[in-house]
Design an enzyme around this catalytic site. Structure first.
Site, mmCIF file in Angstrom:
data_model
loop_
_atom_site.group_PDB
_atom_site.id
_atom_site.type_symbol
_atom_site.label_atom_id
_atom_site.label_comp_id
_atom_site.label_asym_id
_atom_site.label_seq_id
_atom_site.Cartn_x
_atom_site.Cartn_y
_atom_site.Cartn_z
ATOM 1 N N PHE A 89 15.156 70.188 -15.543
ATOM 2 C CA PHE A 89 14.947 70.805 -16.848
ATOM 3 C C PHE A 89 15.894 71.996 -16.989
ATOM 4 O O PHE A 89 16.430 72.499 -15.999
ATOM 5 C CB PHE A 89 13.476 71.249 -16.983
ATOM 6 N N GLU A 137 13.477 67.918 -24.052
ATOM 7 C CA GLU A 137 14.531 68.325 -23.110
ATOM 8 C C GLU A 137 14.600 67.350 -21.940
ATOM 9 O O GLU A 137 15.609 67.268 -21.239
ATOM 10 C CB GLU A 137 14.198 69.733 -22.606
ATOM 11 N N GLN A 187 12.103 80.982 -30.180
ATOM 12 C CA GLN A 187 12.945 79.971 -29.533
ATOM 13 C C GLN A 187 13.344 78.844 -30.478
ATOM 14 O O GLN A 187 12.484 78.245 -31.127
ATOM 15 C CB GLN A 187 12.204 79.370 -28.342
ATOM 16 N N ARG A 245 12.140 81.373 -23.201
ATOM 17 C CA ARG A 245 11.282 80.609 -22.290
ATOM 18 C C ARG A 245 12.046 79.426 -21.724
ATOM 19 O O ARG A 245 12.754 78.732 -22.452
ATOM 20 C CB ARG A 245 10.057 80.101 -23.049
ATOM 21 N N LEU A 252 10.857 67.040 -32.544
ATOM 22 C CA LEU A 252 11.459 67.353 -31.243
ATOM 23 C C LEU A 252 11.863 66.105 -30.460
ATOM 24 O O LEU A 252 11.103 65.150 -30.356
ATOM 25 C CB LEU A 252 10.437 68.127 -30.405
ATOM 26 N N HIS A 289 10.950 76.202 -32.367
ATOM 27 C CA HIS A 289 10.107 75.470 -31.430
ATOM 28 C C HIS A 289 8.962 76.284 -30.846
ATOM 29 O O HIS A 289 7.875 75.770 -30.632
ATOM 30 C CB HIS A 289 10.989 74.959 -30.294
ATOM 31 N N HIS A 307 14.833 75.179 -30.214
ATOM 32 C CA HIS A 307 15.053 74.119 -29.228
ATOM 33 C C HIS A 307 16.342 73.392 -29.602
ATOM 34 O O HIS A 307 16.564 73.096 -30.790
ATOM 35 C CB HIS A 307 13.862 73.158 -29.252
ATOM 36 N N ARG A 340 17.713 77.274 -23.082
ATOM 37 C CA ARG A 340 17.692 76.797 -24.467
ATOM 38 C C ARG A 340 18.448 77.700 -25.434
ATOM 39 O O ARG A 340 19.096 77.219 -26.364
ATOM 40 C CB ARG A 340 16.241 76.651 -24.931
HETATM 41 C C1 FAD Z 1 6.548 69.038 -29.828
HETATM 42 C C2 FAD Z 1 6.320 70.019 -28.699
HETATM 43 C C3 FAD Z 1 6.621 69.662 -27.398
HETATM 44 C C4 FAD Z 1 6.426 70.565 -26.354
HETATM 45 N N1 FAD Z 1 6.721 70.183 -25.070
HETATM 46 C C5 FAD Z 1 6.476 71.046 -24.050
HETATM 47 C C6 FAD Z 1 6.688 70.656 -22.702
HETATM 48 O O1 FAD Z 1 7.073 69.525 -22.401
HETATM 49 N N2 FAD Z 1 6.460 71.550 -21.719
HETATM 50 C C7 FAD Z 1 6.013 72.821 -21.987
HETATM 51 O O2 FAD Z 1 5.811 73.590 -21.059
HETATM 52 N N3 FAD Z 1 5.770 73.205 -23.266
HETATM 53 C C8 FAD Z 1 5.985 72.352 -24.292
HETATM 54 N N4 FAD Z 1 5.726 72.752 -25.574
HETATM 55 C C9 FAD Z 1 5.076 74.042 -25.810
HETATM 56 C C10 FAD Z 1 3.587 73.940 -25.474
HETATM 57 O O3 FAD Z 1 3.133 72.657 -25.772
HETATM 58 C C11 FAD Z 1 2.749 74.937 -26.254
HETATM 59 O O4 FAD Z 1 3.299 76.216 -26.162
HETATM 60 C C12 FAD Z 1 1.330 74.964 -25.692
HETATM 61 O O5 FAD Z 1 0.805 73.662 -25.612
HETATM 62 C C13 FAD Z 1 0.429 75.854 -26.506
HETATM 63 O O6 FAD Z 1 -0.888 75.677 -26.024
HETATM 64 P P1 FAD Z 1 -2.058 76.622 -26.489
HETATM 65 O O7 FAD Z 1 -3.258 76.209 -25.751
HETATM 66 O O8 FAD Z 1 -1.618 78.038 -26.399
HETATM 67 O O9 FAD Z 1 -2.219 76.324 -28.064
HETATM 68 P P2 FAD Z 1 -2.413 74.959 -28.884
HETATM 69 O O10 FAD Z 1 -2.356 73.760 -28.068
HETATM 70 O O11 FAD Z 1 -1.497 75.071 -30.049
HETATM 71 O O12 FAD Z 1 -3.919 75.081 -29.394
HETATM 72 C C14 FAD Z 1 -4.329 76.033 -30.349
HETATM 73 C C15 FAD Z 1 -5.814 75.861 -30.607
HETATM 74 O O13 FAD Z 1 -6.274 76.927 -31.409
HETATM 75 C C16 FAD Z 1 -7.105 76.424 -32.432
HETATM 76 N N5 FAD Z 1 -7.061 77.362 -33.556
HETATM 77 C C17 FAD Z 1 -5.962 77.938 -34.107
HETATM 78 N N6 FAD Z 1 -6.331 78.738 -35.114
HETATM 79 C C18 FAD Z 1 -7.671 78.676 -35.208
HETATM 80 C C19 FAD Z 1 -8.639 79.265 -36.068
HETATM 81 N N7 FAD Z 1 -8.314 80.088 -37.072
HETATM 82 N N8 FAD Z 1 -9.950 78.960 -35.869
HETATM 83 C C20 FAD Z 1 -10.321 78.110 -34.863
HETATM 84 N N9 FAD Z 1 -9.447 77.514 -34.033
HETATM 85 C C21 FAD Z 1 -8.145 77.811 -34.216
HETATM 86 C C22 FAD Z 1 -6.538 75.047 -32.743
HETATM 87 O O14 FAD Z 1 -7.481 74.232 -33.351
HETATM 88 C C23 FAD Z 1 -6.170 74.575 -31.330
HETATM 89 O O15 FAD Z 1 -7.299 74.005 -30.709
HETATM 90 C C24 FAD Z 1 5.917 71.855 -26.627
HETATM 91 C C25 FAD Z 1 5.594 72.208 -27.931
HETATM 92 C C26 FAD Z 1 5.805 71.309 -28.967
HETATM 93 C C27 FAD Z 1 5.497 71.760 -30.365
#
Ligand code: FAD
Length: 564
Positions: A113, A244, A229, A377, A241, A342, A231, A275
């Site tokens: 990566f 990577e 960031q 990141r 997306l 991203h 991507h 990135r």
């Molecule tokens: C397409 C894509 C691919 C990616 N691929 C990778 C990868 O391969 N490797 C890597 O390390 N990272 C990757 N990332 C980044 C990574 O996936 C995210 O940064 C990470 O999953 C975020 O997780 P989280 O638990 O912080 O939030 P999220 O998974 O975004 O969850 C947020 C939660 O908060 C809840 N929520 C939000 N607002 C409210 C509200 N007002 N009231 C109640 N609930 C609320 C939502 O319902 C959800 O359950 C990727 C991101 C994307 C977009």
């Protein structure tokens, strides 16, 4: 009124990992999410998760790569925690049931990566996030007696008592429109990032910065917000997306002359530089007329150099995405991509146990800024961040609950205030702008002025636009006036959260008069350690946002020139 030791807002990876840890530590837990948990954006994570599990790897090497990737803005004490705990966490996930890809010898396979000095990314094809999220969801079911779920509940504000402590939240049941208050000894924000403040973005429609804005409004400082960031490989029209993992498997980037232009800016790492470096290199090719496709606005990602069998096995999801969203068979021809929004490195400032400066309020995952990512990141470090700091926040909050009574607070007037706010939105007359129009203008403005390259003039113009949009949002109207699944009204609230995030991003970017990581100022093109080796914090006050600084924690790696 429901009462819990630990109330977690967000059921992505950070939230579910926090819930599991808090439940295992004996706390009574609740997890709230505005969508069904497995629809959280974490489910879209494709490429994988970093950990120094290979026998010839060392967590210190992972930590150094992360520090260098962050352009020396990451806090090294936090990075040491994340990288040293990574191997144990990944093995633990495997033992819980995540079917990580294995090589022919039966060992866990690792892929290359960006910005990593060796292969260090564990993966499940290109659906790693989905695999992790579903396993955590199943594991939480085991603790159903201890873990209450509020699925499809939307948090509208944090409850702060007279002593300044966070003691719960107010939320709306999306299904019925009913508002309720929830008391808790500790609240953990795990609400994800704010990508929808940009257009296009790789982030799902629900990624609207709610947690960042809720904490900001409650007085918590936001840190590193200018670090957004881009991507390097997103589909040109939609911003979808292409992981990577494609470059990790060996795909090339080509300009209109068929040149692998990364030779110029990263002769050693080529397409696998970090990135920010790759996105800038692509944008230079596009700006200087060597792009491909309509308006020469794209770059070719050539996956055909990867053996077809391997692509079909390890990158099957992007084979589908290429076919469905660009009409391209990536195993046979190059696909057009460009840099796209991203991830946001910034967020609610926390310590290594997820604590914010507000007593009883924690944050973990993309909503938080520990800061392990600093200015940029590394790919596959975010899933790791969500799990390590989600777990640590859950454990810390559970321990804190054990030694304190349930807070008491009369919440009637606060619930009424939030209800009145929502009623006022529903009753707005047609006439002003629509919520969706304002959201589009916000996204396009941010993507123009707070993107890969920035300068004072553009950022000032973004600041003025965001301020105007904030005004307009105050009277923006919606169609749906009902109570059942009224996504329109939630969209209006989300718009206000995104505007708060955008304001902080632009302010931070104006403030930082240097180029570091994802912040490249064409008017201050050099990194300036003497003046800017520090975090920018933004706090909401009665007189508007206030800027302050905090030091970067340096343990063993002195800043040096960054080359790939
Ligand atoms: C397409 C894509 C691919 C990616 N691929 C990778 C990868 O391969 N490797 C890597 O390390 N990272 C990757 N990332 C980044 C990574 O996936 C995210 O940064 C990470 O999953 C975020 O997780 P989280 O638990 O912080 O939030 P999220 O998974 O975004 O969850 C947020 C939660 O908060 C809840 N929520 C939000 N607002 C409210 C509200 N007002 N009231 C109640 N609930 C609320 C939502 O319902 C959800 O359950 C990727 C991101 C994307 C977009």
């Amino acid at each position: 009124m429901p009462e819990h030791d630990v109330l977690i807002i967000g059921a992505g990876l950070a939230g579910q990992r926090a819930a599991l840890a808090a439940a295992q530590a004996g706390a009574s837990v609740a997890i709230m999410s505005k969508v069904h948990p497995v629809r959280s954006h974490s489910v879209a994570a494709a490429g994988g998760i970093n950990a120094a599990i290979s026998l010839d790897d060392d967590w210190r090497s992972h930590a150094f790569d992360t520090v260098k990737g962050s352009d020396f803005l990451g806090d090294q004490d936090a990075i040491e925690v994340m990288c040293s705990e990574a191997p144990g966490e990944v093995m633990h996930l495997e033992h819980m049931g995540v079917t990580f890809h294995r090589n022919e010898k039966g060992e866990m396979d690792l892929r290359a990566f960006g910005g990593a000095s060796m292969k260090r990314t564990a993966y499940v094809a290109d659906i790693t996030g989905q695999a992790l999220l579903h396993v955590l969801y199943e594991q939480l079911m085991k603790h159903h007696e201890q873990v209450e779920r509020y699925e499809e509940w939307f948090t509208t504000s944090l409850l702060i008592d007279d002593a300044g402590r966070c003691v719960g939240v107010i939320a709306r049941d999306v299904r019925s429109g009913r508002m309720e208050s929830f008391l808790a000894k500790n609240v953990i924000l795990a609400c994800g990032g704010a990508g929808q403040a940009y257009k296009p973005t790789t982030n799902g429609l629900i990624v609207t910065g709610d947690g960042i804005a809720l904490a900001y409004r409650a007085g918590a400082p936001l840190m590193d917000m200018e670090m957004v960031q881009y991507h390097p490989t997103c589909l040109v029209e939609s911003g979808i997306l292409i992981t990577e993992g494609a470059r990790g498997e060996g795909a090339h980037l080509l300009n209109a002359n068929g040149e692998r232009f990364m030779e110029k800016s990263a002769p050693n790492k080529m397409e696998l530089a970090s990135r920010d470096v790759v996105s800038r290199a692509e944008q230079i090719e596009i700006n200087e007329g060597r792009g491909v496709g309509p308006n020469k606005a794209g770059i070719y990602l050539d996956v055909t150099v990867v053996p077809r069998k391997r692509t079909l096995e390890a990158l099957r999801e992007i084979v589908n995405l290429g076919r469905d969203f660009a009409g391209v068979d990536i195993t046979r021809e190059p696909i057009m991509i460009r840099p796209g929004q991203h991830y946001i490195m910034g967020g609610v400032k926390t310590d290594i146990d997820g604590r914010t400066p507000i007593d009883g309020l924690y944050a973990a995952g993309e909503v938080a800024c520990v800061s392990v990512h600093g200015g940029n990141r590394l790919g596959a470090n975010s899933l790791l961040d969500t799990l390590i700091f989600g777990r640590r926040a859950g454990e810390h909050a559970a321990a804190r609950s054990a030694s304190m009574p349930m807070p008491a607070l009369n919440t009637v007037s606060r619930v009424q205030a939030d209800e009145a706010g929502i009623d006022a939105i529903v009753r707005r007359e047609k006439g002003g702008r629509r919520v969706s129009e304002i959201k589009d203008e916000l996204g396009e403005t941010m993507n123009r002025y707070a993107a890969v390259f920035r300068d004072e003039q553009g950022l000032q113009s973004a600041r003025e636009t965001v301020a105007r949009l904030k005004e307009e949002a105050g009277s923006a109207w919606i169609d749906d006036r009902g109570t059942v699944f009224n996504q329109d009204v939630l969209g209006a609230l989300e718009l206000s959260y995104m505007l708060d995030c955008a304001e902080a991003i632009v302010l931070g970017a104006i403030e930082r008069k240097e180029s570091r990581g994802a912040q490249f100022r064409t008017d201050y093109a050099e990194r300036d350690d003497e003046n800017w080796l520090k975090h920018i914090n933004i706090t909401a006050t009665a007189d508007g946002p206030k800027v302050s600084y905090s030091p970067v924690n340096i343990t063993q790696w002195e800043p040096e020139e960054r080359k790939y």
